[in-house]
Design a protein around this motif. Structure first.
Motif, PDB file in Angstrom:
ATOM      1  N   GLN A 277       3.163  -2.008   9.472  1.00  0.00           N
ATOM      2  CA  GLN A 277       3.147  -3.397   9.014  1.00  0.00           C
ATOM      3  C   GLN A 277       2.084  -3.661   7.951  1.00  0.00           C
ATOM      4  O   GLN A 277       2.315  -4.429   7.021  1.00  0.00           O
ATOM      5  N   HIS A 278       0.919  -3.018   8.071  1.00  0.00           N
ATOM      6  CA  HIS A 278      -0.205  -3.385   7.225  1.00  0.00           C
ATOM      7  C   HIS A 278      -0.599  -2.363   6.163  1.00  0.00           C
ATOM      8  O   HIS A 278      -1.416  -2.660   5.305  1.00  0.00           O
ATOM      9  N   VAL A 279      -0.006  -1.170   6.210  1.00  0.00           N
ATOM     10  CA  VAL A 279      -0.310  -0.151   5.201  1.00  0.00           C
ATOM     11  C   VAL A 279       0.956   0.302   4.476  1.00  0.00           C
ATOM     12  O   VAL A 279       0.972   0.411   3.250  1.00  0.00           O
ATOM     13  N   GLN A 280       2.020   0.538   5.218  1.00  0.00           N
ATOM     14  CA  GLN A 280       3.266   1.042   4.618  1.00  0.00           C
ATOM     15  C   GLN A 280       3.720   0.239   3.397  1.00  0.00           C
ATOM     16  O   GLN A 280       4.114   0.837   2.400  1.00  0.00           O
ATOM     17  N   PRO A 281       3.636  -1.080   3.410  1.00  0.00           N
ATOM     18  CA  PRO A 281       4.063  -1.831   2.220  1.00  0.00           C
ATOM     19  C   PRO A 281       3.275  -1.482   0.954  1.00  0.00           C
ATOM     20  O   PRO A 281       3.791  -1.613  -0.148  1.00  0.00           O
ATOM     21  N   TYR A 282       2.034  -0.993   1.119  1.00  0.00           N
ATOM     22  CA  TYR A 282       1.204  -0.654  -0.040  1.00  0.00           C
ATOM     23  C   TYR A 282       1.457   0.762  -0.556  1.00  0.00           C
ATOM     24  O   TYR A 282       1.137   1.070  -1.693  1.00  0.00           O
ATOM     25  N   VAL A 283       1.962   1.640   0.299  1.00  0.00           N
ATOM     26  CA  VAL A 283       2.182   3.027  -0.120  1.00  0.00           C
ATOM     27  C   VAL A 283       3.636   3.299  -0.457  1.00  0.00           C
ATOM     28  O   VAL A 283       3.950   4.311  -1.059  1.00  0.00           O
ATOM     29  N   GLY A 284       4.525   2.414  -0.067  1.00  0.00           N
ATOM     30  CA  GLY A 284       5.937   2.450  -0.458  1.00  0.00           C
ATOM     31  C   GLY A 284       6.712   3.694  -0.082  1.00  0.00           C
ATOM     32  O   GLY A 284       6.259   4.809  -0.242  1.00  0.00           O
ATOM     33  N   GLY A 285       7.900   3.484   0.429  1.00  0.00           N
ATOM     34  CA  GLY A 285       8.872   4.541   0.615  1.00  0.00           C
ATOM     35  C   GLY A 285       8.679   5.493   1.780  1.00  0.00           C
ATOM     36  O   GLY A 285       9.613   6.167   2.166  1.00  0.00           O
ATOM     37  N   MET A 286       7.503   5.586   2.342  1.00  0.00           N
ATOM     38  CA  MET A 286       7.287   6.517   3.449  1.00  0.00           C
ATOM     39  C   MET A 286       7.630   5.844   4.765  1.00  0.00           C
ATOM     40  O   MET A 286       7.247   4.705   4.994  1.00  0.00           O
ATOM     41  N   SER A 287       8.339   6.570   5.614  1.00  0.00           N
ATOM     42  CA  SER A 287       8.667   6.003   6.925  1.00  0.00           C
ATOM     43  C   SER A 287       7.518   6.178   7.912  1.00  0.00           C
ATOM     44  O   SER A 287       7.487   5.534   8.964  1.00  0.00           O
ATOM     45  N   SER A 288       6.570   7.065   7.599  1.00  0.00           N
ATOM     46  CA  SER A 288       5.394   7.274   8.444  1.00  0.00           C
ATOM     47  C   SER A 288       4.230   7.701   7.549  1.00  0.00           C
ATOM     48  O   SER A 288       4.421   8.091   6.397  1.00  0.00           O
ATOM     49  N   CYS A 289       3.027   7.641   8.088  1.00  0.00           N
ATOM     50  CA  CYS A 289       1.839   8.024   7.323  1.00  0.00           C
ATOM     51  C   CYS A 289       1.869   9.524   7.063  1.00  0.00           C
ATOM     52  O   CYS A 289       2.045  10.324   7.989  1.00  0.00           O
ATOM     53  N   GLN A 290       1.676   9.911   5.819  1.00  0.00           N
ATOM     54  CA  GLN A 290       1.725  11.317   5.435  1.00  0.00           C
ATOM     55  C   GLN A 290       0.339  11.894   5.150  1.00  0.00           C
ATOM     56  O   GLN A 290       0.219  12.925   4.489  1.00  0.00           O
ATOM     57  N   ARG A 291      -0.685  11.259   5.654  1.00  0.00           N
ATOM     58  CA  ARG A 291      -2.047  11.780   5.506  1.00  0.00           C
ATOM     59  C   ARG A 291      -2.517  12.425   6.808  1.00  0.00           C
ATOM     60  O   ARG A 291      -2.123  12.014   7.890  1.00  0.00           O
ATOM     61  N   HIS A 292      -3.367  13.410   6.671  1.00  0.00           N
ATOM     62  CA  HIS A 292      -4.012  14.062   7.808  1.00  0.00           C
ATOM     63  C   HIS A 292      -5.311  13.297   8.064  1.00  0.00           C
ATOM     64  O   HIS A 292      -6.084  13.081   7.137  1.00  0.00           O
ATOM     65  N   HIS A 293      -5.537  12.887   9.285  1.00  0.00           N
ATOM     66  CA  HIS A 293      -6.727  12.108   9.629  1.00  0.00           C
ATOM     67  C   HIS A 293      -7.582  12.857  10.647  1.00  0.00           C
ATOM     68  O   HIS A 293      -7.066  13.320  11.663  1.00  0.00           O
ATOM     69  N   SER A 294      -8.875  12.939  10.372  1.00  0.00           N
ATOM     70  CA  SER A 294      -9.850  13.493  11.312  1.00  0.00           C
ATOM     71  C   SER A 294     -10.979  12.489  11.417  1.00  0.00           C
ATOM     72  O   SER A 294     -11.536  12.076  10.391  1.00  0.00           O
ATOM     73  N   GLY A 295     -11.303  12.087  12.631  1.00  0.00           N
ATOM     74  CA  GLY A 295     -12.336  11.080  12.757  1.00  0.00           C
ATOM     75  C   GLY A 295     -12.839  10.886  14.168  1.00  0.00           C
ATOM     76  O   GLY A 295     -12.544  11.671  15.070  1.00  0.00           O
ATOM     77  N   TYR A 296     -13.597   9.812  14.321  1.00  0.00           N
ATOM     78  CA  TYR A 296     -14.256   9.474  15.576  1.00  0.00           C
ATOM     79  C   TYR A 296     -14.197   7.961  15.747  1.00  0.00           C
ATOM     80  O   TYR A 296     -14.516   7.211  14.810  1.00  0.00           O
ATOM     81  N   ILE A 297     -13.795   7.501  16.924  1.00  0.00           N
ATOM     82  CA  ILE A 297     -13.708   6.063  17.200  1.00  0.00           C
ATOM     83  C   ILE A 297     -14.988   5.609  17.901  1.00  0.00           C
ATOM     84  O   ILE A 297     -15.366   6.161  18.929  1.00  0.00           O
ATOM     85  N   THR A 298     -15.638   4.602  17.312  1.00  0.00           N
ATOM     86  CA  THR A 298     -16.862   4.068  17.907  1.00  0.00           C
ATOM     87  C   THR A 298     -16.604   2.802  18.722  1.00  0.00           C
ATOM     88  O   THR A 298     -17.428   2.436  19.550  1.00  0.00           O
ATOM     89  N   ALA A 299     -15.470   2.127  18.472  1.00  0.00           N
ATOM     90  CA  ALA A 299     -15.132   0.910  19.224  1.00  0.00           C
ATOM     91  C   ALA A 299     -13.616   0.754  19.232  1.00  0.00           C
ATOM     92  O   ALA A 299     -12.935   1.119  18.276  1.00  0.00           O
ATOM     93  N   GLY A 300     -13.098   0.205  20.314  1.00  0.00           N
ATOM     94  CA  GLY A 300     -11.665  -0.055  20.412  1.00  0.00           C
ATOM     95  C   GLY A 300     -10.858   1.178  20.792  1.00  0.00           C
ATOM     96  O   GLY A 300     -11.410   2.206  21.199  1.00  0.00           O
ATOM     97  N   SER A 301      -9.539   1.058  20.660  1.00  0.00           N
ATOM     98  CA  SER A 301      -8.647   2.182  20.946  1.00  0.00           C
ATOM     99  C   SER A 301      -7.458   2.135  19.994  1.00  0.00           C
ATOM    100  O   SER A 301      -6.945   1.062  19.675  1.00  0.00           O
ATOM    101  N   MET A 302      -7.043   3.319  19.537  1.00  0.00           N
ATOM    102  CA  MET A 302      -5.946   3.431  18.580  1.00  0.00           C
ATOM    103  C   MET A 302      -4.864   4.342  19.153  1.00  0.00           C
ATOM    104  O   MET A 302      -5.167   5.410  19.684  1.00  0.00           O
ATOM    105  N   ALA A 303      -3.634   3.882  19.047  1.00  0.00           N
ATOM    106  CA  ALA A 303      -2.490   4.676  19.480  1.00  0.00           C
ATOM    107  C   ALA A 303      -1.860   5.349  18.265  1.00  0.00           C
ATOM    108  O   ALA A 303      -1.820   4.769  17.178  1.00  0.00           O
ATOM    109  N   PHE A 304      -1.382   6.564  18.461  1.00  0.00           N
ATOM    110  CA  PHE A 304      -0.682   7.321  17.422  1.00  0.00           C
ATOM    111  C   PHE A 304       0.657   7.759  17.985  1.00  0.00           C
ATOM    112  O   PHE A 304       0.745   8.180  19.140  1.00  0.00           O
ATOM    113  N   LYS A 305       1.702   7.663  17.173  1.00  0.00           N
ATOM    114  CA  LYS A 305       3.018   8.169  17.549  1.00  0.00           C
ATOM    115  C   LYS A 305       3.519   9.048  16.415  1.00  0.00           C
ATOM    116  O   LYS A 305       3.653   8.597  15.277  1.00  0.00           O
ATOM    117  N   MET A 306       3.777  10.316  16.754  1.00  0.00           N
ATOM    118  CA  MET A 306       4.258  11.273  15.762  1.00  0.00           C
ATOM    119  C   MET A 306       5.750  11.066  15.517  1.00  0.00           C
ATOM    120  O   MET A 306       6.458  10.481  16.341  1.00  0.00           O
TER     121      MET A 306
END
Length: 134
Positions: A65-94
């Motif tokens: 909803q909040h990123v796909q409209p800016y990158v256009g045409g991709m049905s899913s995120c095509q970037r590789h992400h490596s990180g650390y969460i300091t607050a909250g929780s994030m769900a990922f669906k492949m």
């Protein structure tokens, strides 16, 4: 390109490398591509090849909803992400349907081909390494 990384200690004579300390309170760049997303970027080297990002993602944020409209045409995120969460929780669906939730205090390594969203009622704050911003 602004340089706000602080070199610590003497340069190594063999590799010309020094320790680096970075400070997100004074980022080289920050963006608010939509009301639910804030991205702070600092460069870890003068060429801008090493980037560190702090993402602040409000409740209700979702990649589709909040990123796909800016990158256009991709049905899913095509970037590789490596990180650390300091607050909250994030769900990922492949794209294959597998899912995981990463919570504060946990790190993640997510390959291309996924959706992501805020899985809770609190803002997500995460730090990512060497990733291109939104």
């Amino acid at each position: 390109m602004p340089q706000r990384a602080f070199k610590v200690g003497p340069l190594d004579k063999e590799s010309d490398m020094a320790m680096t300390k970075l400070d997100f309170s004074n980022p080289d760049e920050w963006k608010t591509p939509n009301p639910l997303t804030k991205v702070y970027t600092i460069w870890g080297d003068p060429e801008g090849k090493k980037k560190f990002h702090k993402f602040c993602l409000a409740p209700g944020w979702q990649w589709k909803q909040h990123v796909q409209p800016y990158v256009g045409g991709m049905s899913s995120c095509q970037r590789h992400h490596s990180g650390y969460i300091t607050a909250g929780s994030m769900a990922f669906k492949m794209d294959d349907g597998s899912e995981t939730v990463v919570k504060a205090g946990q790190s993640y390594d997510i390959p291309p081909g996924h959706d992501a969203w805020n899985a809770g009622d609190d803002e997500i704050v995460c730090i990512e390494f060497d990733q291109a911003p939104l």
